[in-house]
Scaffold this motif. Structure first.
Motif, PDB file in Angstrom:
ATOM      1  N   ASN A  39       0.840  -1.193   0.000  1.00 51.53           N
ATOM      2  CA  ASN A  39       0.000   0.000   0.000  1.00 51.53           C
ATOM      3  C   ASN A  39       0.878   1.246   0.000  1.00 51.53           C
ATOM      4  O   ASN A  39       1.989   1.243   0.538  1.00 51.53           O
ATOM      5  N   SER A  87      -9.106   6.955  -0.347  1.00 48.35           N
ATOM      6  CA  SER A  87      -8.523   5.656  -0.642  1.00 48.35           C
ATOM      7  C   SER A  87      -8.851   5.225  -2.064  1.00 48.35           C
ATOM      8  O   SER A  87     -10.022   5.175  -2.457  1.00 48.35           O
ATOM      9  N   GLN A 145      -3.715  -0.564  -2.147  1.00 47.78           N
ATOM     10  CA  GLN A 145      -4.369   0.722  -1.875  1.00 47.78           C
ATOM     11  C   GLN A 145      -3.379   1.867  -2.039  1.00 47.78           C
ATOM     12  O   GLN A 145      -2.234   1.773  -1.618  1.00 47.78           O
ATOM     13  N   LEU A 174      -3.389   5.781  -0.896  1.00 46.55           N
ATOM     14  CA  LEU A 174      -4.073   6.825  -0.152  1.00 46.55           C
ATOM     15  C   LEU A 174      -3.710   8.164  -0.774  1.00 46.55           C
ATOM     16  O   LEU A 174      -2.577   8.640  -0.645  1.00 46.55           O
TER      17      LEU A 174
END
Length: 564
Positions: free
Chosen positions: A237, A294, A314, A316
């Motif tokens: 992520n 997100s 993901q 952000l």
């Protein structure tokens, strides 16, 4: 004893015999030891292995004297000097063949002294390392795909008492080729590969000791096949600011034959445009966001046998701190003499056009509109929002700072026969409600440069505009230096005005003393007194220390942060 020494002793004895036989009147019963020949023999040179015991036994003439053994060279042996003709000595532990030289000194009863040397050659006997290998990880066996396998040599040792293991060399000698990052450590670490069938792999370890001795050993272990033969890995992520470039990387995915194809699909968040969704490594630019958001992407990898696996990652997306004031609008870069084709210059770096909000202008999600990174919304007489293409509007909201700005009325007559908010009206700097440096300024006479019947000072203009509740507000004021500077579009320098005419029409055009001065509320230290205030020249965008009694133009502003 060497041959030369033996020959010397023999000649001495013969000489003594001749003297005794030929001397006239000598006393054959003379027992005086001073005439006896003096000699000592340390014995023959010795050769033996390290740590063994050897004997030395010296012989001397005349008898009755004392023997002292000393070490002259070579590895130090404890206990020397030694007293006595015969000695038992332990050869030292050596790392390589060594030579020791010993000396025996004999002191006869009459205190005469003689010595002889002895050479001891010591052979180094190296015991080879004992190589032991065992698997120490994972603790739960058998190991599976993805496990970290550790083969340890911690039980290996050098059988020599003072020996040391100095180097290690691991090699794979059988089985599926394994990627090994470090082959020279005491432990071998690798990752269990993806296998379609069980496979036996064999590793060899060669250890070298501090005397150059080497010994090897091998260990065979069985690696297990995997029920799943392809694994997707979408990468870790990430966090990224708006307008930055993000890379999605599936290269850590794996398949049993080492090949696979990729496909990316965005699952959630503000929509982005991938460079190519069908490659394993792709990029996108983070869009304009007002709050952290997100963005979820799903990766699907497919191998040559059409087996597939999926994984998600993901990103952000976070707002970038671009500030609460507009950028300069400058969109050109220069060297010492000319405009540059582009702003990528190592000789003239960090130019305005290559920094700040303007370089992200094409990516900004604007509330309204405006050139470069400027973002304005047109408002009606009650401060209601109007379409971006509205022609008639009363004021303008800066969506970056939240400030609302006065829009001037069209010129309708000749001073002082003008309307209250016409751009051609001018005022002296006279303010009593701000920090004026101890000098409020001078009130220009009424109906000279403005239509007011009271005076043409800034205080009076602010009062009259607030009295009419202009654009739905009664908190209009003179702007600060930084507030007024935030309206300047320096990319327009040289075109007549640095104000954006689409949002600030009907602006003043008549120069005063060669400049187009717009007042700010701040007193200047120009001249070391309080008789000057800061003004902005709308021709060039430069600030100037301007005498407070002079006439200048004005554009009011109001802050909506305290509005209901």
């Amino acid at each position: 004893m060497t041959i030369e020494k033996q020959r010397s002793v023999l000649l001495t004895c013969l000489s003594a015999m001749l003297v005794l036989g030929c001397g006239s009147g000598s006393d054959s019963s003379n027992d005086d030891n001073t005439s006896a020949p003096l000699s000592v023999n340390a014995g023959s040179d010795i050769a033996l292995d390290e740590k063994l015991t050897f004997s030395v036994n010296a012989v001397a003439s005349p008898e009755g004297g004392t023997f002292t053994w000393r070490q002259l060279s070579g590895p130090q042996i404890e206990g020397f000097p030694l007293e006595g003709a015969k000695q038992e000595i332990i050869a030292p532990d050596v790392k390589q063949d060594q030579t020791i030289e010993l000396s025996v000194e004999y002191v006869a009863p009459d205190n005469r002294t003689v010595s002889d040397n002895l050479v001891v050659s010591i052979n180094s006997v190296n015991l080879l390392p004992v190589v032991s290998i065992k698997q120490t990880a994972p603790t739960s066996l058998p190991s599976q795909y993805g496990d970290t396998i550790v083969l340890s040599s911690s039980s290996s040792f050098d059988p020599d008492e003072n020996g040391q293991l100095v180097s290690y060399l691991w090699q794979q000698v059988a089985g599926t080729a394994i990627t090994i990052a470090d082959k020279s450590s005491a432990d071998l670490t690798f990752t269990h590969p993806l296998l379609e069938q069980n496979d036996e792999v064999t590793f060899s370890l060669t250890i070298t000791d501090d005397e150059g001795g080497q010994q090897s050993n091998e260990l065979a272990l069985t690696l297990q096949k995997s029920n799943q033969l392809i694994f997707a890995n979408a990468g870790a992520n990430q966090s990224a600011q708006e307008f930055s470039t993000v890379t999605l990387d599936a290269s850590a995915s794996t398949s049993v034959d080492g090949s696979f194809r990729c496909n990316w699909v965005q699952q959630s968040g503000v929509t982005v445009t991938l460079d190519n969704s069908d490659v394993c490594q792709t990029q996108f630019i983070v869009p304009d966001v007002d709050a952290p958001e997100s963005l979820i992407f799903e990766l699907t990898v497919t191998d040559s046998a059409n087996r597939s696996d999926s994984a998600q990652t993901q990103v952000l997306a976070e707002p970038k701190a671009l500030g609460l004031i507009n950028d300069s609008g400058m969109n050109r870069c220069f060297d010492n003499s000319k405009e540059l084709i582009n702003c990528v210059s190592t000789e003239f770096p960090m130019q305005d056009a290559a920094l700040g909000r303007d370089i992200h202008a094409g990516l900004l999600d604007k509330v309204g509109s405006g050139p470069e990174a400027f973002d304005f919304t047109k408002l009606d007489q009650f401060a209601g929002e109007l379409p971006d293409n509205a022609i008639n509007f009363s004021c303008v909201r800066d969506n970056i700072s939240g400030l609302i700005w006065e829009v001037k009325q069209p010129s309708s007559g000749t001073l002082p026969n003008t309307q209250l908010r016409e751009a051609q009206n001018t005022y002296s700097w006279y303010l009593t409600t701000v920090n004026n440096g101890g000098f409020a300024g001078v009130e220009a006479p009424a109906q000279v440069s403005c239509p007011s019947t009271v005076n043409c000072g800034l205080d009076q203009y602010v009062t009259e505009v607030n009295e009419i509740n202009y654009c739905g507000g009664n908190n209009w004021r003179v702007p600060t230096h930084s507030e007024l500077s935030s309206l300047l579009h320096f990319g327009q320098q040289g075109s007549g005005s640095v104000l954006i005419s689409d949002f600030f029409p009907h602006s003043a055009t008549l120069a005063i003393d060669g400049v187009l001065p717009y007042w700010t509320m701040q007193t200047s230290a120009e001249g070391g007194q309080s008789a000057f205030a800061w003004a902005i020249d709308m021709f060039s965008g430069k600030d100037i220390g301007y005498p407070k009694q002079n006439l200048g133009y004005i554009r009011l502003v109001r802050d909506t942060s305290n509005d209901d």
